[in-house]
Design an enzyme around this catalytic site. Structure first.
Site, PDB file in Angstrom:
ATOM      1  N   ARG A   1       0.826  -1.222   0.000  1.00 15.97           N
ATOM      2  CA  ARG A   1       0.000   0.000   0.000  1.00 15.97           C
ATOM      3  C   ARG A   1       0.854   1.264   0.000  1.00 15.97           C
ATOM      4  NH1 ARG A   1      -4.895  -2.203   3.788  1.00 15.97           N
ATOM      5  NH2 ARG A   1      -6.215  -2.734   2.037  1.00 15.97           N
TER       6      ARG A   1
ATOM      7  N   GLY B   1      -8.775  -8.539  -0.579  1.00 17.56           N
ATOM      8  CA  GLY B   1      -7.533  -8.954   0.073  1.00 17.56           C
ATOM      9  C   GLY B   1      -7.130 -10.391  -0.200  1.00 17.56           C
TER      10      GLY B   1
ATOM     11  N   GLY C   1     -13.045  -3.837   0.492  1.00 15.49           N
ATOM     12  CA  GLY C   1     -14.434  -3.397   0.652  1.00 15.49           C
ATOM     13  C   GLY C   1     -14.840  -2.355  -0.380  1.00 15.49           C
TER      14      GLY C   1
ATOM     15  N   LYS D   1     -18.491 -16.765   2.418  1.00 14.65           N
ATOM     16  CA  LYS D   1     -19.938 -16.633   2.647  1.00 14.65           C
ATOM     17  C   LYS D   1     -20.732 -16.080   1.476  1.00 14.65           C
ATOM     18  CE  LYS D   1     -20.240 -15.603   7.526  1.00 14.65           C
ATOM     19  NZ  LYS D   1     -20.380 -14.391   8.357  1.00 14.65           N
TER      20      LYS D   1
HETATM   21  P1  AMP Z   1     -13.835 -13.977   1.914  1.00 14.52           P
HETATM   22  O1  AMP Z   1     -13.170 -13.061   2.901  1.00 14.52           O
HETATM   23  O2  AMP Z   1     -15.302 -14.085   2.065  1.00 14.52           O
HETATM   24  O3  AMP Z   1     -13.402 -13.728   0.494  1.00 14.52           O
HETATM   25  O4  AMP Z   1     -13.345 -15.436   2.300  1.00 14.52           O
HETATM   26  C1  AMP Z   1     -12.016 -15.819   2.213  1.00 14.52           C
HETATM   27  C2  AMP Z   1     -11.825 -17.006   3.086  1.00 14.52           C
HETATM   28  O5  AMP Z   1     -12.700 -18.037   2.691  1.00 14.52           O
HETATM   29  C3  AMP Z   1     -10.428 -17.589   3.012  1.00 14.52           C
HETATM   30  O6  AMP Z   1      -9.779 -17.381   4.233  1.00 14.52           O
HETATM   31  C4  AMP Z   1     -10.657 -19.066   2.740  1.00 14.52           C
HETATM   32  O7  AMP Z   1      -9.885 -19.906   3.566  1.00 14.52           O
HETATM   33  C5  AMP Z   1     -12.129 -19.258   3.063  1.00 14.52           C
HETATM   34  N1  AMP Z   1     -12.714 -20.369   2.298  1.00 14.52           N
HETATM   35  C6  AMP Z   1     -12.639 -20.566   0.982  1.00 14.52           C
HETATM   36  N2  AMP Z   1     -13.251 -21.713   0.648  1.00 14.52           N
HETATM   37  C7  AMP Z   1     -13.731 -22.258   1.770  1.00 14.52           C
HETATM   38  C8  AMP Z   1     -14.446 -23.447   2.064  1.00 14.52           C
HETATM   39  N3  AMP Z   1     -14.794 -24.314   1.094  1.00 14.52           N
HETATM   40  N4  AMP Z   1     -14.769 -23.691   3.348  1.00 14.52           N
HETATM   41  C9  AMP Z   1     -14.417 -22.815   4.327  1.00 14.52           C
HETATM   42  N5  AMP Z   1     -13.739 -21.668   4.114  1.00 14.52           N
HETATM   43  C10 AMP Z   1     -13.395 -21.393   2.841  1.00 14.52           C
END
Ligand code: AMP
Length: 397
Positions: A36, A355, A378, A199
């Site tokens: 950054r 990120g 974000g 999620k």
């Molecule tokens: P996000 O911040 O929503 O983009 O989520 C990123 C995180 O999702 C990372 O730390 C991954 O380890 C986690 N992730 C990706 N795939 C899975 C999965 N199948 N089950 C649980 N966590 C996951």
């Protein structure tokens, strides 16, 4: 809007809002990733080479109760001096008599770094009189903090109104806006959006907004299993948001109506626990045994996703395909990262944001082969959700 590129900073004190929210090592406050800070260098260099001086504003972390050494920007002074090859002064308060004196004594070619603006609650409240005190320190305002452009804070948004004819976006901000617009407004078809991560709830708005823009939406990561369940699949103990099942059904049926192809992972790498040493095997993503969870996309999904990516001319990627931080579950994200790099080499425009996807691109050594890796998490997501970013709107107003 004033143009940063043609503005002459000679003899001016430019207040520059940067995003120096860098990770620091807990033991010694050493900067563990200076991306950054590096990203702000083109803007800093242009002002200095014009013969101006710079007053830098930034936040660092989320301090709760005022000044706190672990969130002090003083830890960045030495490194900033090194990478700018310029004298950097540090004021241990961002407003008040001391900051005012240091700002008024600043000579051309010097940089004054002010203490963390979030040591004042007024910053996140978007307080006008706090913004005015910051504004009084300089002659013009440059916003180069894309990472916080989605926040209506005093130093990102309110401050701009005190410079009706001398406010502008810096070079990083401009590059980020151009790249996001290239994908959302000028995309060359086929346009593929790859969405992953943990999620569904975090990504619903972006998927819905992309529906009217993209030809293909690839969905991987933990969020894919709620979609699989919505289609009647058995997903074992994979991540699932039961309250989002109807949303997933709606997205799938809208996609069909709108002619957008949604690609879910046919197979998965499943594990008997959320651990790098768990037992693993390959399973169809809709026939996962109870007691097992999907932690990465499987080989058939990787191959299918790679083919879709290879045929694309515009690619947006946000969110990993699996738990790529653990080696047994990194293959899907690695394959997708390589496919995006390969498509870019063949002429596609690619943008990676958020990120985790940026970290994955770096981990798999493809970050330099992507058209643009965004510094915004974000902020970029909100841009793709179709929202107006207050930090940018305040400059354009
Ligand atoms: P996000 O911040 O929503 O983009 O989520 C990123 C995180 O999702 C990372 O730390 C991954 O380890 C986690 N992730 C990706 N795939 C899975 C999965 N199948 N089950 C649980 N966590 C996951």
């Amino acid at each position: 809007m004033t143009s940063f590129k043609t503005y002459n900073f000679k003899g001016k004190k430019a207040i520059v809002r940067v995003d120096f929210n860098v990770p620091l090592a807990k033991e010694n406050f050493e900067i563990t990733d200076d991306k950054r800070m590096q990203a702000a260098l083109p803007t800093i260099n242009k002002i200095l080479s014009d013969g101006g001086s710079i007053i830098l504003l930034s936040h660092l972390g989320r301090p709760k109760n005022g000044p706190d050494d672990s969130y002090s920007l003083s830890h960045l002074t030495e490194h900033l001096q090194k990478i700018t090859n310029t004298k950097v002064l540090f004021a241990d308060d961002c407003i008040g008599a001391k900051a005012e004196k240091m700002a008024s004594n600043l000579s051309a070619g010097e940089i004054l770094l002010l203490e963390n603006v979030r040591f004042y609650a007024e910053e996140t409240k978007g307080d006008d009189s706090f913004a005015e005190k910051l504004a009084n320190l300089g002659d013009c305002f440059v916003n180069d903090a894309f990472g916080t452009a989605h926040r209506a804070h005093a130093s990102t948004t309110q401050i701009a109104k005190f410079f009706p004819n001398n406010k502008m976006c810096g070079l990083l901000m401009e590059a980020e806006i151009n790249s996001a617009k290239k994908v959302m407004e000028e995309s060359i078809r086929p346009f593929t959006a790859i969405v992953g991560g943990a999620k569904v709830s975090d990504k619903v708005l972006i998927v819905e907004n992309l529906m009217s823009k993209a030809d293909h939406i690839i969905i991987g990561g933990g969020m894919a299993y709620t979609f699989k369940k919505a289609l009647g699949g058995d997903i074992g103990k994979s991540l699932c948001e039961n309250d989002r099942i109807s949303t997933c059904r709606k997205i799938l049926s809208n996609a069909e109506k709108m002619g957008v192809k949604i690609h879910l992972p046919q197979d998965s790498i499943v594990a008997d626990s959320f651990s790098a040493t768990a037992a693993t095997r390959v399973s169809e993503s809709d026939q996962i045994d109870s007691g097992w969870m999907g932690l990465d996309i499987g080989p058939k999904a990787s191959e299918k996703f790679s083919r879709v990516i290879a045929d694309s001319k515009t690619i947006l990627w946000n969110g990993p395909m699996g738990v790529f931080e653990m080696p047994p579950f990194e293959e899907g994200t690695k394959t997708v990262a390589n496919a995006v790099a390969e498509a870019t080499k063949n002429g596609a425009y690619s943008l990676i944001g958020g990120g985790d996807s940026a970290a994955a691109a770096k981990k798999f050594n493809v970050d330099l082969q992507i058209s643009h890796v965004s510094t915004g998490g974000g902020a970029l997501l909100e841009f793709f959700e179709g929202k107006i970013l207050p930090g940018i709107a305040a400059i354009e107003r």
